[in-house]
Scaffold this motif. Sequence first.
Motif, PDB file in Angstrom:
ATOM      1  N   GLY A 119      44.362  14.293   4.353  1.00 33.26           N
ATOM      2  CA  GLY A 119      45.761  13.867   4.304  1.00 33.26           C
ATOM      3  C   GLY A 119      46.130  13.249   2.969  1.00 33.26           C
ATOM      4  N   LEU A 120      45.214  12.444   2.392  1.00 31.29           N
ATOM      5  CA  LEU A 120      45.466  11.844   1.077  1.00 31.29           C
ATOM      6  C   LEU A 120      45.623  12.930   0.017  1.00 31.29           C
ATOM      7  CD1 LEU A 120      42.960   8.837   1.147  1.00 31.29           C
ATOM      8  CD2 LEU A 120      45.470   8.723   1.263  1.00 31.29           C
ATOM      9  N   TYR A 121      44.772  13.962   0.097  1.00 36.88           N
ATOM     10  CA  TYR A 121      44.866  15.025  -0.897  1.00 36.88           C
ATOM     11  C   TYR A 121      46.157  15.823  -0.724  1.00 36.88           C
ATOM     12  CZ  TYR A 121      43.150  18.325  -4.320  1.00 36.88           C
ATOM     13  OH  TYR A 121      42.986  19.069  -5.450  1.00 36.88           O
ATOM     14  N   THR A 122      46.574  16.016   0.522  1.00 34.58           N
ATOM     15  CA  THR A 122      47.845  16.713   0.774  1.00 34.58           C
ATOM     16  C   THR A 122      49.013  15.911   0.187  1.00 34.58           C
ATOM     17  OG1 THR A 122      46.985  17.730   2.792  1.00 34.58           O
ATOM     18  CG2 THR A 122      49.384  17.568   2.582  1.00 34.58           C
ATOM     19  N   ALA A 123      48.983  14.597   0.359  1.00 31.46           N
ATOM     20  CA  ALA A 123      50.040  13.763  -0.207  1.00 31.46           C
ATOM     21  C   ALA A 123      50.053  13.866  -1.726  1.00 31.46           C
ATOM     22  CB  ALA A 123      49.837  12.299   0.223  1.00 31.46           C
ATOM     23  N   TYR A 124      48.862  13.881  -2.324  1.00 30.48           N
ATOM     24  CA  TYR A 124      48.814  14.044  -3.786  1.00 30.48           C
ATOM     25  C   TYR A 124      49.407  15.385  -4.211  1.00 30.48           C
ATOM     26  CZ  TYR A 124      47.239  15.299  -8.351  1.00 30.48           C
ATOM     27  OH  TYR A 124      47.231  15.742  -9.644  1.00 30.48           O
ATOM     28  N   MET A 125      49.077  16.474  -3.468  1.00 30.58           N
ATOM     29  CA  MET A 125      49.585  17.791  -3.845  1.00 30.58           C
ATOM     30  C   MET A 125      51.110  17.846  -3.728  1.00 30.58           C
ATOM     31  SD  MET A 125      46.970  19.258  -4.923  1.00 30.58           S
ATOM     32  CE  MET A 125      47.851  20.744  -5.367  1.00 30.58           C
ATOM     33  N   ALA A 126      51.684  17.120  -2.756  1.00 32.36           N
ATOM     34  CA  ALA A 126      53.150  17.074  -2.655  1.00 32.36           C
ATOM     35  C   ALA A 126      53.744  16.387  -3.885  1.00 32.36           C
ATOM     36  CB  ALA A 126      53.566  16.332  -1.391  1.00 32.36           C
ATOM     37  N   LEU A 132      41.985  12.020 -10.361  1.00 29.00           N
ATOM     38  CA  LEU A 132      40.621  11.607 -10.714  1.00 29.00           C
ATOM     39  C   LEU A 132      40.204  10.379  -9.913  1.00 29.00           C
ATOM     40  CD1 LEU A 132      38.104  11.917 -12.476  1.00 29.00           C
ATOM     41  CD2 LEU A 132      39.259  10.538 -14.231  1.00 29.00           C
ATOM     42  N   VAL A 133      41.122   9.421  -9.786  1.00 25.71           N
ATOM     43  CA  VAL A 133      40.822   8.214  -9.003  1.00 25.71           C
ATOM     44  C   VAL A 133      40.524   8.581  -7.548  1.00 25.71           C
ATOM     45  CG1 VAL A 133      41.822   6.072  -8.081  1.00 25.71           C
ATOM     46  CG2 VAL A 133      42.113   6.652 -10.500  1.00 25.71           C
ATOM     47  N   LEU A 134      41.331   9.477  -6.988  1.00 24.59           N
ATOM     48  CA  LEU A 134      41.115   9.912  -5.611  1.00 24.59           C
ATOM     49  C   LEU A 134      39.763  10.602  -5.467  1.00 24.59           C
ATOM     50  CD1 LEU A 134      42.258  10.323  -2.747  1.00 24.59           C
ATOM     51  CD2 LEU A 134      43.299  12.461  -3.559  1.00 24.59           C
ATOM     52  N   PHE A 135      39.413  11.441  -6.440  1.00 26.61           N
ATOM     53  CA  PHE A 135      38.138  12.156  -6.408  1.00 26.61           C
ATOM     54  C   PHE A 135      36.957  11.183  -6.489  1.00 26.61           C
ATOM     55  CE2 PHE A 135      34.755  14.080  -9.098  1.00 26.61           C
ATOM     56  CZ  PHE A 135      34.250  14.965  -8.162  1.00 26.61           C
ATOM     57  N   LEU A 136      37.043  10.222  -7.427  1.00 28.87           N
ATOM     58  CA  LEU A 136      35.949   9.256  -7.583  1.00 28.87           C
ATOM     59  C   LEU A 136      35.821   8.360  -6.358  1.00 28.87           C
ATOM     60  CD1 LEU A 136      36.425   8.290 -11.343  1.00 28.87           C
ATOM     61  CD2 LEU A 136      34.729   9.839 -10.356  1.00 28.87           C
ATOM     62  N   ALA A 137      36.973   8.000  -5.774  1.00 26.82           N
ATOM     63  CA  ALA A 137      36.928   7.174  -4.565  1.00 26.82           C
ATOM     64  C   ALA A 137      36.256   7.933  -3.424  1.00 26.82           C
ATOM     65  CB  ALA A 137      38.339   6.753  -4.169  1.00 26.82           C
ATOM     66  N   TYR A 138      36.546   9.218  -3.323  1.00 20.22           N
ATOM     67  CA  TYR A 138      35.905  10.034  -2.285  1.00 20.22           C
ATOM     68  C   TYR A 138      34.394  10.072  -2.495  1.00 20.22           C
ATOM     69  CZ  TYR A 138      34.303  14.224   0.135  1.00 20.22           C
ATOM     70  OH  TYR A 138      33.599  15.088   0.921  1.00 20.22           O
ATOM     71  N   ARG A 139      33.966  10.305  -3.735  1.00 13.38           N
ATOM     72  CA  ARG A 139      32.527  10.376  -4.009  1.00 13.38           C
ATOM     73  C   ARG A 139      31.846   9.044  -3.739  1.00 13.38           C
ATOM     74  NH1 ARG A 139      30.907  13.188  -9.538  1.00 13.38           N
ATOM     75  NH2 ARG A 139      28.905  12.663  -8.580  1.00 13.38           N
ATOM     76  N   GLU A 195      33.541  20.930   6.714  1.00 10.74           N
ATOM     77  CA  GLU A 195      32.920  21.552   5.537  1.00 10.74           C
ATOM     78  C   GLU A 195      33.984  22.015   4.549  1.00 10.74           C
ATOM     79  OE1 GLU A 195      29.936  22.800   3.002  1.00 10.74           O
ATOM     80  OE2 GLU A 195      29.921  21.463   4.748  1.00 10.74           O
ATOM     81  N   ALA A 196      35.119  22.492   5.064  1.00  8.57           N
ATOM     82  CA  ALA A 196      36.208  22.903   4.170  1.00  8.57           C
ATOM     83  C   ALA A 196      36.727  21.719   3.362  1.00  8.57           C
ATOM     84  CB  ALA A 196      37.338  23.530   4.988  1.00  8.57           C
ATOM     85  N   ILE A 197      36.851  20.542   4.002  1.00  4.50           N
ATOM     86  CA  ILE A 197      37.345  19.354   3.300  1.00  4.50           C
ATOM     87  C   ILE A 197      36.337  18.907   2.243  1.00  4.50           C
ATOM     88  CG2 ILE A 197      38.026  16.932   3.575  1.00  4.50           C
ATOM     89  CD1 ILE A 197      38.929  17.732   6.453  1.00  4.50           C
ATOM     90  N   ARG A 198      35.048  18.942   2.594  1.00  4.88           N
ATOM     91  CA  ARG A 198      34.025  18.571   1.608  1.00  4.88           C
ATOM     92  C   ARG A 198      34.064  19.518   0.412  1.00  4.88           C
ATOM     93  NH1 ARG A 198      30.715  18.305   6.404  1.00  4.88           N
ATOM     94  NH2 ARG A 198      30.433  16.128   7.081  1.00  4.88           N
ATOM     95  N   THR A 199      34.207  20.822   0.690  1.00  8.85           N
ATOM     96  CA  THR A 199      34.264  21.807  -0.404  1.00  8.85           C
ATOM     97  C   THR A 199      35.523  21.611  -1.240  1.00  8.85           C
ATOM     98  OG1 THR A 199      33.114  23.357   1.046  1.00  8.85           O
ATOM     99  CG2 THR A 199      34.098  24.261  -0.951  1.00  8.85           C
ATOM    100  N   LEU A 200      36.630  21.234  -0.599  1.00  6.39           N
ATOM    101  CA  LEU A 200      37.875  20.949  -1.314  1.00  6.39           C
ATOM    102  C   LEU A 200      37.640  19.900  -2.391  1.00  6.39           C
ATOM    103  CD1 LEU A 200      41.069  21.010  -1.502  1.00  6.39           C
ATOM    104  CD2 LEU A 200      41.017  19.136   0.151  1.00  6.39           C
ATOM    105  N   TYR A 201      36.970  18.830  -2.046  1.00 10.50           N
ATOM    106  CA  TYR A 201      36.729  17.774  -3.022  1.00 10.50           C
ATOM    107  C   TYR A 201      35.661  18.170  -4.040  1.00 10.50           C
ATOM    108  CZ  TYR A 201      39.766  14.185  -1.082  1.00 10.50           C
ATOM    109  OH  TYR A 201      40.870  13.455  -0.698  1.00 10.50           O
ATOM    110  N   ARG A 202      34.699  19.005  -3.636  1.00  5.42           N
ATOM    111  CA  ARG A 202      33.682  19.433  -4.598  1.00  5.42           C
ATOM    112  C   ARG A 202      34.275  20.265  -5.722  1.00  5.42           C
ATOM    113  NH1 ARG A 202      29.999  19.938  -0.096  1.00  5.42           N
ATOM    114  NH2 ARG A 202      30.570  22.131   0.188  1.00  5.42           N
ATOM    115  N   GLN A 203      35.343  21.026  -5.414  1.00  8.23           N
ATOM    116  CA  GLN A 203      35.908  21.893  -6.450  1.00  8.23           C
ATOM    117  C   GLN A 203      37.030  21.229  -7.248  1.00  8.23           C
ATOM    118  OE1 GLN A 203      39.212  23.656  -6.164  1.00  8.23           O
ATOM    119  NE2 GLN A 203      39.602  22.067  -4.652  1.00  8.23           N
TER     120      GLN A 203
END
Length: 573
Positions: free
Chosen positions: A84-91, A63-70, A12-20
């Motif tokens: 993990g993909l989002y962590t790599a992006y944040m790095a 944005l591409v990562l977000f749309l791909a997730y959706r 649920e935390a990961i889903r909320t991460l992408y929702r925000q």
Amino acid sequence: MTGAGPDPISAEAIRTLYRQVPNSFAAALVVTVFMAFTAWPYSQPVAVIGWLVVQGLSQVLRLVLFLAYRRRNPAEGELAVWAGLYTAYMALAGIIWGATIFLFVHPAEPITLALTLCGLYGISAGSVPGNAYNLPGCYAFVGTIFAVVLVRMVMLGDFGHVVLGLASALFAVIMILFGRVQNRTLRDGFAIRFENVQLLAEARAAQGRAEAASLAKSQFLAAASHDLRQPLYALSLFSGSLTSIALDADGKALVGRIQDNIAAMETLFNGLLDLSRLDAGAVTTDVQPFAVQPLFDRLERIFAPAARAQSLTLSFAPTRAWALGDAVLSEQILMNLVANALRYTPVGGVAVGVRRRDAGLEFQVADTGRGIAAEDQARIFDEFVQLGNVERDRSKGLGLGLAIAARTARLMDSRITLASRPGKGSRFGFCLPRAVAVPGGVAGQVGGEKPVQAIRVLVIDDDEAIRHALGLLFQQWQVACVLTADVAAARGALSDGGFDAVLCDHRLREGHAGLDFLLELKAEGRGGLCLVTGDVDPQVIRRAHEAGVFLVQKPVDPARLRALLNHLTAVTA
């Protein structure tokens, strides 16, 4: 191919991460514009433009990562991969932001270091709430930024820069610790939510436990608000200390812009949090008779300085009326309406009053502003809607005040009414039932103010960063202060001498509640008491109001803090 996947709370935390994620684009845009704008006078255009291009590409990648997730709508077993993909992006984003310490900092121009670090402090502190859903992302983003900063400071070589690099690294550690606290709070909240679902599914016999879980959810929201407000409060106080640095006119102007941006962040945060609390049903009403005139008196003290600064008249019609409603929520509605009226009235003034309407009272806020066309009168109560502000000038607000006022009014079975014509001004109002006056309800008398330099202040706050920031600010104001972390130390300080003002946080060490301590001091006859807290628990707010203890919500910017000290000492004088 999917594996077992994370536990339900982590999922649920990961889903909320992408929702925000959409919310994070606005914050990134604000700080990106700030960084480019302040770097432009001192850096090579090619460096600024190049960084903007790379930053823009990184936002496209997010944005591409977000749309791909959706589009994928991953199953629970795939969520760890997406985290993990989002962590790599944040790095990667941390490297891009951290690069500014090399691109925009020029040792010959010390102001460039201050401006760049302010931007990096702001974006890293602002990222903590979003990344708290995924701690590796928090580590990757904040850690990378300040690792780059530390390398740059060490490369400059002199003692001062090395110390600044180490201090910045310590700031990163503090932000990461805040993220960990927030993550624990969020996970507790998710656990409570799942527990509620399970309890409701069991049977009506479990209703008592479900209500207890609902209370815990409200407490979680209050705790989350407290943890989020603390670093923003500290950042606001530290920015106020920048005014003491010897700068030329351009430097002072740029520092002013930094403080304007921090104020905008605070306003946006408070507005979003208020909307979240209203949407979550965490705001309850306490309907009781209350006198209208003391409410008007408080609003006049709050808004009179802003009206004078704009050369506007602000009048409150005297009244002996009593209303039946929630006094705290009614005051919040009127504060939003008056602030909105002052913001959109270029000349003339604002008038506030109350009129009898059958068995009720109509609170009215009328202005001589530009007016609102009929086709726009419904949508101005939506979030982020601002008429005549397509450029999103933050000095005109953020478009949240009327949305908050409308939702708050609905809690009291009322609604915001609007009468307006373009060029003729506007009149907002809402109705509450009339009430019979309660004997003994009188407004307090206010005495004269002391000069702020002549007062002694006691601070009780268990957050070391906040105590340090307040100490710096009070030192610049030549205010005598004692900074304590707990009730025992505060008691020791009080035994050594008197204080004109006592500023106390609510959540203190060892389970102590700041409001309980202030009520003890009030019972002892002490004055100048104020609860300065990030807690938004309605019960805390209501208890303070009923007990006559002044309460302000964190974050408090330096100007409001100085006004608060003047008010507290005036009341006790």
